[in-house]
Design a protein around this motif. Structure first.
Motif, PDB file in Angstrom:
ATOM      1  N   VAL A 132      13.546   5.667  41.102  1.00 17.03           N
ATOM      2  CA  VAL A 132      13.177   5.559  39.691  1.00 17.03           C
ATOM      3  C   VAL A 132      14.442   5.501  38.836  1.00 17.03           C
ATOM      4  CG1 VAL A 132      11.986   6.664  37.739  1.00 17.03           C
ATOM      5  CG2 VAL A 132      10.992   6.766  40.035  1.00 17.03           C
ATOM      6  N   THR A 133      14.538   4.466  38.016  1.00 16.54           N
ATOM      7  CA  THR A 133      15.644   4.353  37.066  1.00 16.54           C
ATOM      8  C   THR A 133      15.213   4.937  35.730  1.00 16.54           C
ATOM      9  OG1 THR A 133      14.974   2.161  36.244  1.00 16.54           O
ATOM     10  CG2 THR A 133      16.407   2.235  38.185  1.00 16.54           C
ATOM     11  N   TRP A 134      16.173   5.461  34.985  1.00 10.87           N
ATOM     12  CA  TRP A 134      15.816   6.032  33.696  1.00 10.87           C
ATOM     13  C   TRP A 134      17.005   5.979  32.738  1.00 10.87           C
ATOM     14  CZ3 TRP A 134      18.248  10.402  31.639  1.00 10.87           C
ATOM     15  CH2 TRP A 134      19.103  11.085  32.508  1.00 10.87           C
ATOM     16  N   CYS A 135      16.673   6.050  31.459  1.00  6.65           N
ATOM     17  CA  CYS A 135      17.679   6.200  30.413  1.00  6.65           C
ATOM     18  C   CYS A 135      17.016   6.961  29.260  1.00  6.65           C
ATOM     19  CB  CYS A 135      18.224   4.845  29.942  1.00  6.65           C
ATOM     20  SG  CYS A 135      16.997   3.802  29.127  1.00  6.65           S
ATOM     21  N   ARG A 136      17.736   7.214  28.216  1.00  8.27           N
ATOM     22  CA  ARG A 136      17.162   7.955  27.093  1.00  8.27           C
ATOM     23  C   ARG A 136      16.178   7.080  26.320  1.00  8.27           C
ATOM     24  NH1 ARG A 136      22.565   8.839  26.699  1.00  8.27           N
ATOM     25  NH2 ARG A 136      22.695   7.592  24.800  1.00  8.27           N
ATOM     26  N   PRO A 137      15.123   7.669  25.742  1.00  4.43           N
ATOM     27  CA  PRO A 137      14.127   6.884  24.998  1.00  4.43           C
ATOM     28  C   PRO A 137      14.733   6.025  23.891  1.00  4.43           C
ATOM     29  CG  PRO A 137      13.303   9.098  25.386  1.00  4.43           C
ATOM     30  CD  PRO A 137      14.730   9.097  25.834  1.00  4.43           C
ATOM     31  N   GLU A 138      15.720   6.565  23.204  1.00  6.33           N
ATOM     32  CA  GLU A 138      16.335   5.775  22.135  1.00  6.33           C
ATOM     33  C   GLU A 138      17.082   4.559  22.685  1.00  6.33           C
ATOM     34  OE1 GLU A 138      19.094   9.427  22.778  1.00  6.33           O
ATOM     35  OE2 GLU A 138      16.938   8.957  22.808  1.00  6.33           O
ATOM     36  N   GLN A 139      17.588   4.681  23.927  1.00  9.54           N
ATOM     37  CA  GLN A 139      18.242   3.534  24.553  1.00  9.54           C
ATOM     38  C   GLN A 139      17.226   2.460  24.910  1.00  9.54           C
ATOM     39  OE1 GLN A 139      20.257   5.918  27.627  1.00  9.54           O
ATOM     40  NE2 GLN A 139      22.175   4.970  26.954  1.00  9.54           N
TER      41      GLN A 139
END
Length: 204
Positions: A132-139
């Protein structure tokens, strides 16, 4: 051969990670592109999709205008669910066939299926692991704006998917795509090395 899933929230870095895995020699099936192909004229789901959503989703060449279809389904969760019911079983069949082909052709370490809705469709249950890849919601919002989405459309697309925190709970591996591209590549390289270790190989 390990059969692995690759997913994440929209604009979370999933496609970037898929490109890196291919560069490192792994087979990766893009299930989202496959789903687009399956609604082309002549494919089994095409007539069903047009019948369900109407001729207004067709362009001048009678192909499905994906932008028009997206405007309909992302504004109505029930319609999105209906589209997924039509398309996902066909996608799953092709995924099974592709994994079998890779295995016959000698893929040994791992092969991946990349899909935004891998968990939502329940297909992750058929796999040996889930990245699973992820980043911050604002990103995510910033990246979608850069792709030309309005704030409203971007938020709808994000809301149409299972929250990434839920996907991360199911992950066997996680890739943090919130930092630099070089940092992401280092994580993918570490992942690739792990899947190439003899102890991780299973009989196909």
């Amino acid at each position: 051969m390990l059969r692995l899933g690759l997913t994440g929230g929209i604009a979370s870095g999933k496609t970037t990670v898929a490109v890196m895995l291919r560069e490192m020699g792994f087979a990766v099936l893009d299930a989202d592109s496959l789903a687009h192909t399956l609604i082309e004229p002549g494919q089994p789901p095409y007539e069903e999709v047009v019948r369900e959503f109407g001729a207004s989703i067709q362009d001048s060449g009678n192909r499905v205008d994906r932008a028009k279809l997206a405007a309909i389904v992302f504004a109505d969760p029930a319609k999105l669910a209906r589209l997924n019911t039509i398309v996902h079983p066909r996608v799953e069949t092709v995924i099974h066939q592709q994994f079998a082909e890779w295995s016959r052709n000698g893929a040994r370490d791992a092969a991946f299926v990349e899909a935004a809705l891998l968990v939502e469709a329940g297909y992750h249950k058929n796999l040996d692991g889930l990245v699973v890849t992820w980043c911050r919601p604002e990103q995510q919002l910033e990246r979608l704006r850069a792709r030309g989405f309005s704030d409203e459309d971007a938020r709808r697309r994000i809301a149409a998917q299972l929250p990434v925190v839920e996907k991360l709970r199911l992950a066997t591996e996680k890739i943090d795509c919130s930092r630099s591209l070089e940092d992401t590549r280092a994580q993918v390289a570490a992942l690739a090395a792990k899947f190439r270790r003899p102890s991780t190989k299973v009989s196909s």
